[in-house]
Scaffold this active site. Structure first.
Site, PDB file in Angstrom:
ATOM      1  N   TYR A   1       0.805  -0.983   0.042  1.00  0.00           N
ATOM      2  CA  TYR A   1      -0.184   0.097  -0.145  1.00  0.00           C
ATOM      3  C   TYR A   1       0.921   1.160   0.146  1.00  0.00           C
ATOM      4  O   TYR A   1       1.793   1.262   0.861  1.00  0.00           O
ATOM      5  CB  TYR A   1      -0.996   0.056   1.334  1.00  0.00           C
ATOM      6  CG  TYR A   1      -1.871   1.304   1.519  1.00  0.00           C
ATOM      7  CD1 TYR A   1      -2.872   1.402   0.520  1.00  0.00           C
ATOM      8  CD2 TYR A   1      -1.552   2.037   2.445  1.00  0.00           C
ATOM      9  CE1 TYR A   1      -3.645   2.568   0.513  1.00  0.00           C
ATOM     10  CE2 TYR A   1      -2.500   3.070   2.593  1.00  0.00           C
ATOM     11  CZ  TYR A   1      -3.366   3.425   1.508  1.00  0.00           C
ATOM     12  OH  TYR A   1      -4.317   4.439   1.849  1.00  0.00           O
TER      13      TYR A   1
ATOM     14  N   ASP B   1       9.223   2.864  -0.029  1.00  0.00           N
ATOM     15  CA  ASP B   1       8.282   3.611   0.687  1.00  0.00           C
ATOM     16  C   ASP B   1       8.469   2.984   2.250  1.00  0.00           C
ATOM     17  O   ASP B   1       8.040   2.112   2.619  1.00  0.00           O
ATOM     18  CB  ASP B   1       6.869   3.079   0.051  1.00  0.00           C
ATOM     19  CG  ASP B   1       5.772   3.491   0.739  1.00  0.00           C
ATOM     20  OD1 ASP B   1       6.182   4.449   1.670  1.00  0.00           O
ATOM     21  OD2 ASP B   1       4.526   3.605   0.387  1.00  0.00           O
TER      22      ASP B   1
ATOM     23  N   LYS C   1       4.180   8.850   8.648  1.00  0.00           N
ATOM     24  CA  LYS C   1       3.608   8.401   9.959  1.00  0.00           C
ATOM     25  C   LYS C   1       4.856   8.727  11.140  1.00  0.00           C
ATOM     26  O   LYS C   1       4.460   9.897  11.829  1.00  0.00           O
ATOM     27  CB  LYS C   1       3.902   6.673   9.947  1.00  0.00           C
ATOM     28  CG  LYS C   1       2.407   6.388   9.124  1.00  0.00           C
ATOM     29  CD  LYS C   1       2.084   4.894   9.077  1.00  0.00           C
ATOM     30  CE  LYS C   1       0.908   4.824   8.070  1.00  0.00           C
ATOM     31  NZ  LYS C   1       0.837   4.056   7.159  1.00  0.00           N
TER      32      LYS C   1
HETATM   33  C1  LIG Z   1       0.061   4.477   5.585  1.00  0.00           C
HETATM   34  C2  LIG Z   1       1.032   4.260   4.487  1.00  0.00           C
HETATM   35  C3  LIG Z   1       1.139   5.148   3.362  1.00  0.00           C
HETATM   36  C4  LIG Z   1       0.003   6.281   3.291  1.00  0.00           C
HETATM   37  O1  LIG Z   1       0.359   7.189   4.184  1.00  0.00           O
HETATM   38  P1  LIG Z   1      -0.874   8.064   4.537  1.00  0.00           P
HETATM   39  O2  LIG Z   1      -0.268   8.987   5.740  1.00  0.00           O
HETATM   40  O3  LIG Z   1      -1.974   7.660   5.358  1.00  0.00           O
HETATM   41  O4  LIG Z   1      -1.318   9.049   3.293  1.00  0.00           O
HETATM   42  C5  LIG Z   1       1.907   4.949   2.348  1.00  0.00           C
HETATM   43  N1  LIG Z   1       2.912   3.715   2.265  1.00  0.00           N
HETATM   44  C6  LIG Z   1       2.667   3.089   3.230  1.00  0.00           C
HETATM   45  C7  LIG Z   1       3.849   1.928   3.269  1.00  0.00           C
HETATM   46  C8  LIG Z   1       1.839   3.342   4.427  1.00  0.00           C
HETATM   47  O5  LIG Z   1       1.938   2.282   5.431  1.00  0.00           O
END
Ligand SMILES: *Cc1c(COP(=O)(O)O)cnc(C)c1O
Length: 419
Positions: A141, A234, A262
């Site tokens: 994701y 990511d 995060k």
């Molecule tokens: C949570 C998440 C996102 C998206 O971040 P948001 O602050 O919710 O937009 C992107 N990549 C990864 C791996 C994530 O866990």
């Protein structure tokens, strides 16, 4: 107002009563409770019930909620103004800290969410290479950008290739299963001259926790280098979580670009993307690739981020990992003792207990998990004041604020669960 009343009202005002789908607790056949406050390892709902929290805002609260130094920094900052739309010292300080801790990030840009970070990194990769295609892994994701909403993990499980995403956009998204290097090689051999980047969660955290198999990340690095594509890690979940320097430090692999979110905001909305200076200088106003944000580099969020990273630099990651290893092993033993097949996958302070006896290497493997059993477990744990991720294959987290007593109390609660 109690949670039930709030939820009823919320459902008339917001789709599903929530501002992010998983919060509705549908995967565990339940309703959300509304949270009133948090402190350390705990959250309290509006009824005043206390929970030991293993969701931790889905990752950001690695120091626990309301870490004093973070809150103090945020309070101080807000008194000096909540947003200027002009440069502030906090941006420089946070950028300097990130560059020091994650050396592959020589230059970066702050944004307000992980979604923005990955979206912008993809645009930069396309602008830099002059190519359109992106390789993405099924079950990874990367936020809710159109290009990444093909097979996007459990967070978006109910809507694979969600309505509203034009076919014209996802046709540039090439899919492969996580850990399937052969499929990635095949994409490169077929259309290698059109691939701008490979984006990957270096440890996958959105189909539960799935570790990269030996050689997988290095293989991606090598293919990207060979074909002139950018490798994007990511690290929105793994950054400052898998080690202080993230997954890239832990595995010793250097991506071209990294996206973060995060934890770097310490609970405030912050995202960041960065990498090699020569690539980042393609962003406006240095280069032609456009990206902007009214609230980017927000002074309150920057102050909280700086305080968070400074505090994390003093934390003992090895000790937390050792405690988490012991805790998760005991938790699994308890569940196995009740006849549940459990596959535990764990790294640092993140783990998933899959209700299956099969190892999980990719999204396909998750199909054998027993979601009903997880729902039973989750509901009985919540009734006993333990807050776990409200879906059977999500990441669960410990924090530096969780005490041995908290972990013991959690094990005691698990012992009382019946299936
Ligand atoms: C949570 C998440 C996102 C998206 O971040 P948001 O602050 O919710 O937009 C992107 N990549 C990864 C791996 C994530 O866990």
């Amino acid at each position: 107002m109690d949670s039930k009343t709030l939820y009823a009202k919320a459902q008339t005002l917001m789709p599903g009563g929530v501002n992010s789908p998983l919060r509705a607790c549908r995967y565990v056949n339940s309703d959300p409770v509304f949270i009133e406050r948090a402190q350390g390892a705990y959250i309290w709902d509006v009824e005043g019930r206390k929970y030991i929290d293993y969701v931790l805002s889905w990752g950001p609260q690695l120091l626990g909620h309301c870490e004093p130094s973070v809150n103090e920094a945020a309070h101080k900052a807000v008194d000096l103004g909540s947003s200027y739309g002009a440069p502030c010292a906090g941006e420089v300080e946070l950028a300097e800290l990130i560059a020091e801790i994650v050396p592959s990030i020589e230059m970066m840009r702050m944004v307000s969410s992980g979604t923005e970070a990955t979206m912008s990194a993809l645009r930069l990769a396309r602008g830099y290479t002059g190519r359109d295609k992106v390789v993405k892994f099924i079950g990874n994701y990367h936020g809710h950008n159109d290009a990444f909403l093909a097979a996007a993990g459990s967070a978006a499980q109910a809507v694979p290739g969600t309505p509203g995403v034009p076919e014209d956009i996802v046709r540039h998204t090439l899919l492969a299963h996580y850990n399937d290097l052969d499929k990635v090689r095949e994409h490169f051999e077929t259309v290698g001259d059109q691939i701008a980047c490979v984006i990957v969660e270096p440890v996958a955290g959105n189909m539960g926790l799935v570790l990269p198999q030996p050689g997988f990340l290095q293989g991606l690095r090598d293919l990207c280098t060979q074909y002139g594509a950018l490798l994007i890690f990511d690290e929105v979940i793994t950054g400052f979580r898998m080690s202080l320097g993230g997954a890239q430090a832990r595995f010793g692999i250097t991506p071209d670009l990294t996206t973060m979110g995060k934890i770097i905001g310490g609970g405030f909305p912050v995202g960041c993307y960065g990498g090699k200076r020569e690539i980042m200088e393609h962003m406006a106003p240095c280069g032609g690739v456009f990206q902007a944000g009214t609230l980017s580099g927000n002074p309150v969020a920057m102050a909280a981020g700086v305080a968070t990273l400074k505090r994390l630099k003093e934390c003992d990651y090895d000790a937390l990992e050792a405690r988490t290893t012991k805790f998760t092993a005991e938790l699994c033993d308890i569940l196995r003792g009740k006849g549940q097949p459990i596959t535990l996958q764990h790294m640092a302070s993140a783990f998933t207990m899959y209700f299956t006896d099969r190892p999980i290497r990719n999204m396909n493997d998750t199909s054998t998990t027993d979601c009903d059993a997880y729902a039973k477990f989750w509901n009985q744990m919540r009734d006993q004041g333990i807050n776990l991720a409200p879906a059977g294959f999500e990441c669960t987290f410990t924090s530096f604020a969780h005490s041995d007593e908290d972990l013991e109390r959690t094990l005691d609660a698990a012992r009382k669960v019946t299936f």
